[in-house]
Structure formats: structure tokens, C-alpha cells
Design a protein around this motif. Structure first.
Motif, PDB file in Angstrom:
ATOM      1  N   SER A   2     -16.394 -39.222 -18.543  1.00  0.00           N
ATOM      2  CA  SER A   2     -17.070 -39.659 -19.760  1.00  0.00           C
ATOM      3  C   SER A   2     -17.478 -38.464 -20.624  1.00  0.00           C
ATOM      4  O   SER A   2     -17.618 -37.342 -20.137  1.00  0.00           O
ATOM      5  N   THR A   4     -20.293 -37.379 -23.728  1.00  0.00           N
ATOM      6  CA  THR A   4     -21.470 -37.676 -24.531  1.00  0.00           C
ATOM      7  C   THR A   4     -21.382 -36.843 -25.801  1.00  0.00           C
ATOM      8  O   THR A   4     -21.199 -35.624 -25.728  1.00  0.00           O
ATOM      9  N   LEU A  28     -24.945 -46.944 -36.258  1.00  0.00           N
ATOM     10  CA  LEU A  28     -25.080 -47.754 -35.044  1.00  0.00           C
ATOM     11  C   LEU A  28     -24.028 -48.859 -34.963  1.00  0.00           C
ATOM     12  O   LEU A  28     -23.581 -49.228 -33.875  1.00  0.00           O
ATOM     13  N   LYS A  31     -20.277 -48.865 -33.074  1.00  0.00           N
ATOM     14  CA  LYS A  31     -19.967 -49.331 -31.713  1.00  0.00           C
ATOM     15  C   LYS A  31     -19.055 -50.556 -31.752  1.00  0.00           C
ATOM     16  O   LYS A  31     -18.200 -50.722 -30.898  1.00  0.00           O
ATOM     17  N   ASP A  32     -19.222 -51.390 -32.761  1.00  0.00           N
ATOM     18  CA  ASP A  32     -18.413 -52.604 -32.868  1.00  0.00           C
ATOM     19  C   ASP A  32     -17.227 -52.463 -33.811  1.00  0.00           C
ATOM     20  O   ASP A  32     -16.230 -53.173 -33.658  1.00  0.00           O
ATOM     21  N   LEU A  45     -18.701 -46.819 -25.694  1.00  0.00           N
ATOM     22  CA  LEU A  45     -19.486 -47.439 -24.635  1.00  0.00           C
ATOM     23  C   LEU A  45     -20.907 -47.742 -25.083  1.00  0.00           C
ATOM     24  O   LEU A  45     -21.447 -48.797 -24.762  1.00  0.00           O
ATOM     25  N   LYS A  46     -21.498 -46.799 -25.832  1.00  0.00           N
ATOM     26  CA  LYS A  46     -22.892 -46.965 -26.223  1.00  0.00           C
ATOM     27  C   LYS A  46     -23.209 -46.033 -27.381  1.00  0.00           C
ATOM     28  O   LYS A  46     -22.708 -44.917 -27.436  1.00  0.00           O
ATOM     29  N   ILE A  47     -24.037 -46.508 -28.317  1.00  0.00           N
ATOM     30  CA  ILE A  47     -24.589 -45.669 -29.372  1.00  0.00           C
ATOM     31  C   ILE A  47     -26.094 -45.927 -29.414  1.00  0.00           C
ATOM     32  O   ILE A  47     -26.530 -47.077 -29.394  1.00  0.00           O
ATOM     33  N   SER A  48     -26.846 -44.848 -29.479  1.00  0.00           N
ATOM     34  CA  SER A  48     -28.282 -44.965 -29.704  1.00  0.00           C
ATOM     35  C   SER A  48     -28.692 -43.861 -30.667  1.00  0.00           C
ATOM     36  O   SER A  48     -27.958 -42.902 -30.874  1.00  0.00           O
ATOM     37  N   VAL A  68     -23.594 -40.842 -28.830  1.00  0.00           N
ATOM     38  CA  VAL A  68     -22.452 -41.753 -28.691  1.00  0.00           C
ATOM     39  C   VAL A  68     -21.796 -41.454 -27.350  1.00  0.00           C
ATOM     40  O   VAL A  68     -21.526 -40.289 -27.037  1.00  0.00           O
ATOM     41  N   GLU A  69     -21.543 -42.487 -26.567  1.00  0.00           N
ATOM     42  CA  GLU A  69     -20.918 -42.301 -25.262  1.00  0.00           C
ATOM     43  C   GLU A  69     -19.517 -42.898 -25.255  1.00  0.00           C
ATOM     44  O   GLU A  69     -19.322 -44.044 -25.685  1.00  0.00           O
TER      45      GLU A  69
END
Length: 119
Positions: A2, A4, A28, A31-32, A45-48, A68-69
Motif C-alpha cells: 500500500s 499513503t 474528498l 474517492k468515488d 481505498l480511503k481519503i481523509s 489518500v490511501e
């Protein structure tokens, strides 16, 4: 392995707070909206992220951070170099920015190197 991906932003001082909120929500939403060209499925995989609230005073002008992952380097590389949704976002947010910093790392490699150094 993975990856980051950390993005740190310093916005221009005259940027409207509504534009900052819109840009943050747009980031954000990647991600979609970022999809793999072959599978047509989202691959992030993920955003924060969000605006700074650190009391340390070490921000040096950085006001927003995003993490962002990705599952692997290939997904990260596609995102950085080719993904149309990300490219559009960069064009839209660019005029708001005074400075941007990006750093990427592979947590598994760091953990492996760290554990070897302790042995």
C-alpha cells in the motif's frame, strides 16, 4: 504494498472561505470519482483530511492536509499522472494555492526497515 499519499496545502490569503469548503469537499469526493480505467471501479481505498487545528504553531502556512490511501504503486501512479477526475481537480484548485507539498510512503516498507534496525 500500500501507498499513503499526503497532500499539504497553503491557500492564498484572499481565497473565499466558500471556495475553500468547495475545494475540500471536491478533494474528498475523489474517492468515488477516481475510477480504474479497466475495471471502472473506484480504486482509492480511503481519503481523509481537513483544516489545521494544531496548537503547536509549526504549520509554516499550511492550512489543510489530506491523506489518500492506495492499494499499490500502480494505482497511485495512475492517480497522480493520468486520472481525469484528479487532473480536473488539480486544474480547479490550482488558482487557490500558494503552496502545495506532497509526500508518499509505503507503511509496510517502513515497518519492515524499522523492525530490522531493532534486531
Amino acid at each position: 504494498m500500500s501507498i499513503t499519499h499526503i497532500v499539504l496545502l497553503q491557500l492564498k490569503p484572499d481565497v473565499d472561505p466558500a471556495a475553500i469548503q468547495q475545494a475540500s469537499m471536491h478533494f474528498l469526493s475523489l474517492k468515488d470519482t477516481c475510477v480504474n480505467p479497466t475495471s471502472k471501479q473506484p480504486y482509492i481505498l480511503k481519503i481523509s483530511g481537513g483544516s489545521d487545528n494544531s496548537p503547536e504553531g509549526l504549520q509554516d502556512g499550511i492550512s489543510h492536509a489530506f491523506v489518500v490511501e492506495f492499494a499499490n504503486e500502480a494505482d497511485r501512479d495512475y492517480y497522480v499522472k493520468e486520472d481525469p477526475a484528479h487532473q480536473m481537480f488539480k486544474q480547479q484548485v490550482g488558482p487557490l494555492l500558494q503552496k502545495i507539498q506532497v509526500i508518499d510512503f509505503a507503511p509496510e516498507l517502513f515497518a519492515k526497515a524499522y523492525s530490522k534496525s531493532l534486531a
